[in-house]
Design an enzyme around this catalytic site. Structure first.
Site, PDB file in Angstrom:
ATOM      1  N   HIS A 251       0.870  -1.184   0.000  1.00 39.04           N
ATOM      2  CA  HIS A 251       0.000   0.000   0.000  1.00 39.04           C
ATOM      3  C   HIS A 251       0.906   1.233   0.000  1.00 39.04           C
ATOM      4  CE1 HIS A 251      -2.860   2.898   1.793  1.00 39.04           C
ATOM      5  NE2 HIS A 251      -3.829   2.056   1.451  1.00 39.04           N
TER       6      HIS A 251
ATOM      7  N   ASP B  46       3.403  -4.572   8.025  1.00 38.98           N
ATOM      8  CA  ASP B  46       2.182  -3.780   7.911  1.00 38.98           C
ATOM      9  C   ASP B  46       0.989  -4.730   8.061  1.00 38.98           C
ATOM     10  OD1 ASP B  46      -0.041  -2.380   7.186  1.00 38.98           O
ATOM     11  OD2 ASP B  46       0.678  -1.766   5.205  1.00 38.98           O
TER      12      ASP B  46
ATOM     13  N   LYS C 213     -10.101  -1.054  10.440  1.00 38.78           N
ATOM     14  CA  LYS C 213     -10.145  -2.236   9.566  1.00 38.78           C
ATOM     15  C   LYS C 213     -10.393  -3.504  10.388  1.00 38.78           C
ATOM     16  CE  LYS C 213      -7.133  -0.037   6.200  1.00 38.78           C
ATOM     17  NZ  LYS C 213      -8.071   0.346   5.149  1.00 38.78           N
TER      18      LYS C 213
ATOM     19  N   GLN D  52      -4.297  -4.755   7.280  1.00 42.99           N
ATOM     20  CA  GLN D  52      -5.365  -5.656   6.824  1.00 42.99           C
ATOM     21  C   GLN D  52      -5.408  -6.941   7.652  1.00 42.99           C
ATOM     22  OE1 GLN D  52      -7.683  -4.979   4.675  1.00 42.99           O
ATOM     23  NE2 GLN D  52      -6.837  -3.094   3.827  1.00 42.99           N
TER      24      GLN D  52
ATOM     25  N   CYS E  86      -4.677   2.280  -3.744  1.00 39.59           N
ATOM     26  CA  CYS E  86      -3.434   2.825  -3.154  1.00 39.59           C
ATOM     27  C   CYS E  86      -2.245   1.892  -3.400  1.00 39.59           C
ATOM     28  CB  CYS E  86      -3.582   3.076  -1.654  1.00 39.59           C
ATOM     29  SG  CYS E  86      -4.738   4.364  -1.271  1.00 39.59           S
TER      30      CYS E  86
HETATM   31  N1  PLP Z   1      -1.663  -0.677   4.839  1.00 43.01           N
HETATM   32  C1  PLP Z   1      -2.543  -1.407   4.144  1.00 43.01           C
HETATM   33  C2  PLP Z   1      -2.162  -2.766   3.642  1.00 43.01           C
HETATM   34  C3  PLP Z   1      -3.827  -0.896   3.902  1.00 43.01           C
HETATM   35  O1  PLP Z   1      -4.702  -1.616   3.203  1.00 43.01           O
HETATM   36  C4  PLP Z   1      -4.155   0.390   4.404  1.00 43.01           C
HETATM   37  C5  PLP Z   1      -5.481   0.971   4.141  1.00 43.01           C
HETATM   38  O2  PLP Z   1      -6.190   0.571   3.247  1.00 43.01           O
HETATM   39  C6  PLP Z   1      -3.207   1.097   5.149  1.00 43.01           C
HETATM   40  C7  PLP Z   1      -1.968   0.534   5.339  1.00 43.01           C
HETATM   41  C8  PLP Z   1      -3.541   2.434   5.751  1.00 43.01           C
HETATM   42  O3  PLP Z   1      -4.385   2.243   6.852  1.00 43.01           O
HETATM   43  P1  PLP Z   1      -5.101   3.432   7.641  1.00 43.01           P
HETATM   44  O4  PLP Z   1      -6.388   3.674   6.916  1.00 43.01           O
HETATM   45  O5  PLP Z   1      -5.331   2.905   9.009  1.00 43.01           O
HETATM   46  O6  PLP Z   1      -4.208   4.594   7.640  1.00 43.01           O
END
Ligand code: PLP
Length: 417
Positions: A132, A209, A235, A212, A373
């Site tokens: 992302h 990360d 999420k 998800q 993204c």
């Molecule tokens: N990392 C991943 C894999 C995501 O899918 C997302 C959001 O879609 C994020 C980071 C960013 O998350 P946040 O909305 O909590 O900033």
């Protein structure tokens, strides 16, 4: 701390769905919504909404600095969330949990504090093509700021991360590797433990990360041995505006703060300060108290179920979606991971991804289209118009998938007319 993840409420998606008031609304034609956008954000169970209302109705105040009863209570509940989150992800102690406003803030914070302490010009950071933007751009900013070099870990033809390829990327200069625990596009869960082990043999730090993964993959940071991990409340059935990063305590203690303000300091003079202990050193200013308390309610909600039962049922719905969608002659699934978790992305013959997402709205289906993204991933997949993404949560059923399939038939027929 005890792990109460399996307190034994039987997991029954049809019953569970009733806990989510937004899903119980119907449109003008009496149809309930089919929410297939949980990767963007999950719906919230009533207990989370109640926790927010309870906080604002009964003890709305700041944490950590009040003598009055509300302040004491808010602090107790807020810090209780830190304890439960530490337990939930298998951290050694609550001090390893730093609250943030979300995963994006967590990744930016980590890039900055790790960068300040460890990055030297010429150091290398490995970032996969799966990531992302929130797990790409903060490292790119460090590249500009500190002269590090980012090395991209390319995907194989199935859209998977090849460990042999990783071995060719790791060098003496590789300070850090940052990788997603669950792709928000492909539903791929990379072999995180193997990745961490290989990186550590090379002396490379690993950031995971888990934005998800938190709601869909059991996480134990001790077993994974990752150095840092990032998660997000919204999420995982909690409110927006809350999240966290985990760091091994010994590492956090070596790292400097990235924001200045209240809470993060011990002593201050007009021209200097000393940082507070961890985790407060990284929590400058007033935190999102209500949202973190709501996040705690979401964790309690998830933890009441038999986790393996919940995940098995969720996987079964995703598998049914894979089978159903791939049986439609005009649908092409994107990527070919060994197993898809929570997410199925696809293309529809002759329709732009945004048209698909727009047309299925006529059938009260909410899904997402575009780049999600993940522009580098879209380039690798050769999907210049993006992809359509159906993403699942604990409240989805096979009937939702059937309604999606019918809506896709409808979308294709609208186009033919
Ligand atoms: N990392 C991943 C894999 C995501 O899918 C997302 C959001 O879609 C994020 C980071 C960013 O998350 P946040 O909305 O909590 O900033």
């Amino acid at each position: 701390m005890c792990d109460v993840r399996q307190t034994g409420r039987r997991f029954e998606p049809d019953v569970v769905r009733k806990d989510f008031p937004a899903l119980n609304q119907c449109d003008a034609e009496g149809r309930s919504i089919v929410w297939l956008d949980s990767s963007a954000t999950t719906q919230k169970p009533q207990c989370v909404i109640d926790a927010l209302v309870d906080f604002y109705t009964h003890y709305n105040t700041n944490v950590h600095r009040s003598y009055y009863e509300w302040g004491q209570r808010a602090t107790e509940v807020y810090e209780g969330v830190r304890d439960r989150l530490a337990t939930f992800i298998g951290a050694s102690c609550p001090e390893e949990i730093v609250f943030t406003c979300g995963a994006t803030e967590g990744l930016n914070a980590l890039a900055e504090i790790i960068g300040q302490r460890y990055f030297q010009p010429g150091d290398e950071v490995i970032v996969s093509e799966l990531e992302h933007h929130a797990n790409q751009i903060p490292w790119q900013m460090q590249q500009k700021k500190r002269g590090i070099r980012i090395k991209g870990w390319t995907l194989d033809e199935n859209g998977c991360l090849d460990l042999k390829k990783l071995d060719t990327l790791l060098t003496k200069k590789t300070k850090l590797l940052s990788v997603s625990h669950l792709s928000n596009v492909l539903g791929l869960v990379p072999p995180i433990k193997e990745i961490v082990d290989r990186a550590h043999v090379n002396g490379t730090l690993v950031v995971v990360d888990a934005a998800q993964a938190l709601a869909h993959v059991p996480i134990n940071v001790k077993d994974l041995d990752c150095d840092f991990l990032v998660g997000s409340s919204h999420k995982a059935y909690g409110p927006g505006g809350a999240g966290f990063f985990y760091g091994k305590r010994a590492l956090l203690e070596e790292l400097p703060p990235h924001h200045g303000g209240g809470t993060m300091m011990e002593t201050v003079t007009v021209d200097s300060f000393t940082p507070a202990e961890v985790p407060f050193r990284f929590e400058a200013g007033t935190p999102p108290v209500a949202d973190i308390i709501g996040f705690g309610a979401a964790l309690d909600y998830i933890r009441q179920f038999d986790w393996s039962d919940l995940l098995a049922q969720e996987d079964a719905v995703v598998e049914y979606a894979e089978k159903t969608l791939s049986s439609l002659p005009f649908v092409h699934l994107v990527g070919n991971p060994p197993q898809r978790t929570a997410v199925v992305s696809f293309l529809v013959d002759g329709l732009h991804s945004h048209d698909v997402a727009g047309l299925v709205c006529d059938k009260n289906i909410a899904l997402r289209a575009g780049y999600h993204c993940c522009q580098p991933l879209m380039r690798r997949l050769n999907c210049p118009s993006g992809v359509v993404r159906a993403s699942f949560g604990m409240y989805n059923t096979c009937e939702d998938v059937d309604r999606l399939a019918e809506a896709l038939e409808y979308a294709v027929n609208v186009f033919k007319k």
